[in-house]
Design a protein around this motif. Structure first.
Motif, mmCIF file in Angstrom:
data_model
loop_
_atom_site.group_PDB
_atom_site.id
_atom_site.type_symbol
_atom_site.label_atom_id
_atom_site.label_comp_id
_atom_site.label_asym_id
_atom_site.label_seq_id
_atom_site.Cartn_x
_atom_site.Cartn_y
_atom_site.Cartn_z
ATOM 1 N N UNK A 328 4.042 -86.012 2.451
ATOM 2 C CA UNK A 328 3.541 -84.950 3.326
ATOM 3 C C UNK A 328 2.658 -85.523 4.432
ATOM 4 N N UNK A 329 1.801 -86.493 4.080
ATOM 5 C CA UNK A 329 0.916 -87.101 5.094
ATOM 6 C C UNK A 329 1.713 -87.852 6.142
ATOM 7 N N UNK A 330 2.683 -88.636 5.694
ATOM 8 C CA UNK A 330 3.484 -89.428 6.624
ATOM 9 C C UNK A 330 4.262 -88.511 7.567
ATOM 10 N N UNK A 331 4.920 -87.499 6.996
ATOM 11 C CA UNK A 331 5.743 -86.612 7.828
ATOM 12 C C UNK A 331 4.881 -85.785 8.781
ATOM 13 N N UNK A 347 17.891 -84.448 9.697
ATOM 14 C CA UNK A 347 18.178 -84.415 8.258
ATOM 15 C C UNK A 347 18.348 -85.833 7.723
ATOM 16 N N UNK A 348 19.015 -86.685 8.499
ATOM 17 C CA UNK A 348 19.193 -88.085 8.098
ATOM 18 C C UNK A 348 17.843 -88.791 8.035
ATOM 19 N N UNK A 349 16.979 -88.499 9.019
ATOM 20 C CA UNK A 349 15.661 -89.141 9.072
ATOM 21 C C UNK A 349 14.836 -88.790 7.833
ATOM 22 N N UNK A 350 14.828 -87.510 7.436
ATOM 23 C CA UNK A 350 14.063 -87.088 6.258
ATOM 24 C C UNK A 350 14.574 -87.805 5.004
ATOM 25 N N UNK A 351 15.875 -87.941 4.896
ATOM 26 C CA UNK A 351 16.465 -88.616 3.736
ATOM 27 C C UNK A 351 16.071 -90.088 3.704
ATOM 28 N N UNK A 352 16.106 -90.742 4.871
ATOM 29 C CA UNK A 352 15.775 -92.159 4.940
ATOM 30 C C UNK A 352 14.283 -92.403 4.733
ATOM 31 N N UNK A 376 12.679 -94.480 13.247
ATOM 32 C CA UNK A 376 12.740 -93.434 14.257
ATOM 33 C C UNK A 376 13.069 -93.997 15.637
ATOM 34 N N UNK A 377 12.593 -95.223 15.901
ATOM 35 C CA UNK A 377 12.966 -95.871 17.169
ATOM 36 C C UNK A 377 14.476 -95.947 17.297
ATOM 37 N N UNK A 378 15.148 -96.374 16.207
ATOM 38 C CA UNK A 378 16.599 -96.499 16.231
ATOM 39 C C UNK A 378 17.289 -95.159 16.412
ATOM 40 N N UNK A 379 16.759 -94.113 15.741
ATOM 41 C CA UNK A 379 17.385 -92.792 15.850
ATOM 42 C C UNK A 379 17.154 -92.174 17.227
ATOM 43 N N UNK A 380 16.015 -92.487 17.830
ATOM 44 C CA UNK A 380 15.710 -91.925 19.144
ATOM 45 C C UNK A 380 16.509 -92.623 20.247
#
Length: 589
Positions: A328-331, A347-352, A376-380
């Motif tokens: 919870x803190x990280x997210x 959804x993929x990010x939350x799973x990873x 997140x850098x890679x996903x962005x």
């Protein structure tokens, strides 16, 4: 009698007096450490009420000091008493806590004036130290005059009283609950050292965390009372575990009742486990000196099983709670970046993120956030997606545009593979350092290599993600090595690698030479598994290899030192980086 004395200065004074304490509670703990070194059995600390001008008073019943000891030892700044009197105290043979010879002055962080009154062998001596006076002194520290008084007292009187007055107004008064918590983490296991803060004895219940207390009658034992806490902060407790007590007396050292050998128990939480189990019914099952429980006592086994089950359940509950809070803190800290992602990528990010937290759970929270930020850098940026889109757009364009798009895709692949290779080189460097440590265990080497099978060679790297193989291995070995054999299973079993045969690997300590006994053990494992997995090769990895094995090796067996294994893996990566650099130049041309 009133006199004037002066400090005797050690050359290390200038650097050591620059040290500071994180809190007023930590500063007071330094004074308690001095009482421990003085063989005190009780320390009583009186803290002032909030917003008052009351002093802080620390009283101990230790050996105290004579006037001469106060002059020549206490006032010797930066004197390491261990260099003069050894690492153990005189009477109780305790391990000395004080090291640098400046902890005695920690009270001056809290107050402007520190009065020290001490009694020993019929003498009572007193000195007064003032921070404002000492703060104005630099290289002429030894020239400071210190009021010094002596008188007689009863010969049996002993101990030291420290009074801190004119408290530092820039700092809040010490908190009694926090002070007890800090002290119990260091002294909670000591049976002959009692600490009282504002009239309340410090116990393990002062450790922050959910305190569990249960009681149950057991056959052959009677009533068993189990009390423990799992600390909820990052600091590990001193001497963690559960102590067995019989009629109030601790029997042996703290233990984990087999929980430290279970892979499904969060091992980092065991370092925060602190408690005791009272089982007076074990009195007839103790050794004559009450130093241990007779190992084959059925009553003791019943106690062990009970403690194991209760603590295991609570550890699981604590882990789930900690994990949810951490997630919870990280997210929450990354909420803006996560919400900006397209829905499918979110959804993929939350799973990873959940996967990363499970894998690196014990790492510092800042490190965890750094790892997730890279994800997140890679996903962005999504270099792959952009290049694939360019290829798609170029399909109906000229051949030249299509070729350029494909080249871009190839360059992206090269960059990503290069980054991975460089990361793996860093892993090898860290593993080299681990293998060089004298206290490194085979378990540690096993865990790292099993998680990075590429170290064993390129042909093994794909197996780490093969879930079918993993399921087959676990189901068969769980059946084959059950009961008394559960702890005697092979270290690592790799099925159907590209070379066409199975591979059984045995890891030894990095400082252990591989000998014939190690080879025989591995051969025995292969015999056990041979009817299911055949053919099977054997690797045994350790510090070095006995000459007899070099001359006459076992059947289908190979032996490696960790340095040879890591050197081979490093050579493969360096070759890959060189090849990728050449390919990059070729594509660019």
């Amino acid at each position: 009698m009133l006199d004037i004395v002066r400090f005797a200065v050690d050359p290390r004074l200038a650097s050591l007096l620059g040290d500071s304490y994180r809190s007023t509670e930590q500063a007071i703990k330094e004074l308690v450490d001095n009482a421990w070194d003085a063989d005190a059995e009780e320390v009583s600390i009186t803290l002032p009420t909030e917003m008052s001008s009351e002093p802080i008073i620390i009283v101990d019943d230790g050996c105290g000091m004579t006037a001469e000891e106060l002059k020549t030892e206490y006032l010797k700044v930066a004197r390491d008493r261990r260099m003069v009197k050894g690492i153990l105290t005189v009477a109780k043979k305790r391990k000395v806590r004080g090291r640098r010879g400046v902890g005695k002055f920690s009270g001056l962080m809290v107050a402007d004036q520190m009065d020290v009154t001490t009694k020993a062998r019929g003498q009572m001596s007193a000195i007064t130290l003032q921070r404002s006076v000492l703060a104005g002194t630099t290289s002429d520290f030894e020239a400071v005059d210190i009021p010094f008084a002596t008188s007689t007292c009863e010969k049996e009187d002993h101990g030291t009283t420290i009074t801190l007055t004119a408290l530092n107004r820039r700092l809040a008064h010490p908190n009694p609950e926090k002070l007890r918590r800090i002290l119990i983490l260091d002294y909670g296991r000591e049976t002959d050292f009692r600490i009282v803060v504002n009239g309340v004895v410090a116990t393990f219940h002062d450790i922050p965390g959910e305190a569990i207390e249960v009681e149950k009658p057991l056959p052959q034992v009677g009533d068993v009372r189990l009390s423990f806490t799992i600390a909820n902060d990052k600091q590990a407790v001193r001497s963690p575990g559960i102590v067995v007590k019989v009629h109030g007396k601790p029997i042996g050292k703290p233990r984990f009742f087999g929980l430290d050998e279970r892979e499904d128990v969060p091992q980092h939480l065991l370092k925060k486990l602190y408690g005791e189990v009272h089982a007076d019914g074990l009195a007839d099952d103790l050794t004559a000196d009450w130093g241990a429980v007779v190992e084959n006592s059925t009553a003791y086994h019943a106690v062990c099983e009970y403690v194991h089950d209760v603590v295991k359940e609570q550890l699981g509950t604590s882990f789930k709670k900690e994990f949810r809070n951490l997630e919870a803190r990280i997210k929450q800290r990354l909420e803006r970046r996560l919400s900006a992602l397209p829905e499918n990528r979110r959804a993929y990010a939350h799973k990873q993120i959940e996967s990363i937290l499970k894998r690196f759970y014990q790492e510092d929270e800042e490190k965890l956030q750094a790892i997730i930020s890279v994800l997140l850098d890679g996903l962005e940026r999504d270099e792959y997606w952009e290049v694939l889109q360019a290829v798609h757009r170029a399909e109906n364009a000229t051949v030249q545009h299509l070729a350029q798009a494909i080249v871009s895709f190839g360059l992206t692949e090269i960059v990503l593979i290069s980054k991975q290779a460089k990361y793996r080189l860093e892993v090898l460097d860290s593993l080299d350092k681990l293998a060089a440590r004298a206290d490194a265990l085979e378990k540690e080497m096993h865990e790292v290599i099993a998680s990075n099978l590429w170290i064993l060679g390129a042909e093994h790297s794909l197996l780490s993600s093969n879930k079918t193989n993993k399921t087959i291995i676990e189901s068969y070995t769980d059946k084959e090595y059950a009961g008394d054999r559960a702890s005697k299973r092979p270290d690592l079993l790799l099925l159907t690698p590209l070379r066409g045969s199975h591979l059984l690997i045995e890891f030894k300590r990095p400082n252990k030479q591989i000998d014939r006994d190690d080879d025989n053990q591995a051969q025995k494992y292969r015999d056990d598994l041979g009817d299911k997995f055949n053919p099977m090769n054997i690797w045994v990895i350790g510090k070095s290899v006995d000459k007899s094995l070099r001359v006459n090796p076992g059947t289908r067996a190979e032996y490696f030192s960790y340095s040879d294994l890591l050197s081979r893996a490093r050579s493969e990566l360096e070759w890959l980086l060189k090849t990728l650099a050449q390919e990059t130049r070729r594509v660019m041309l």
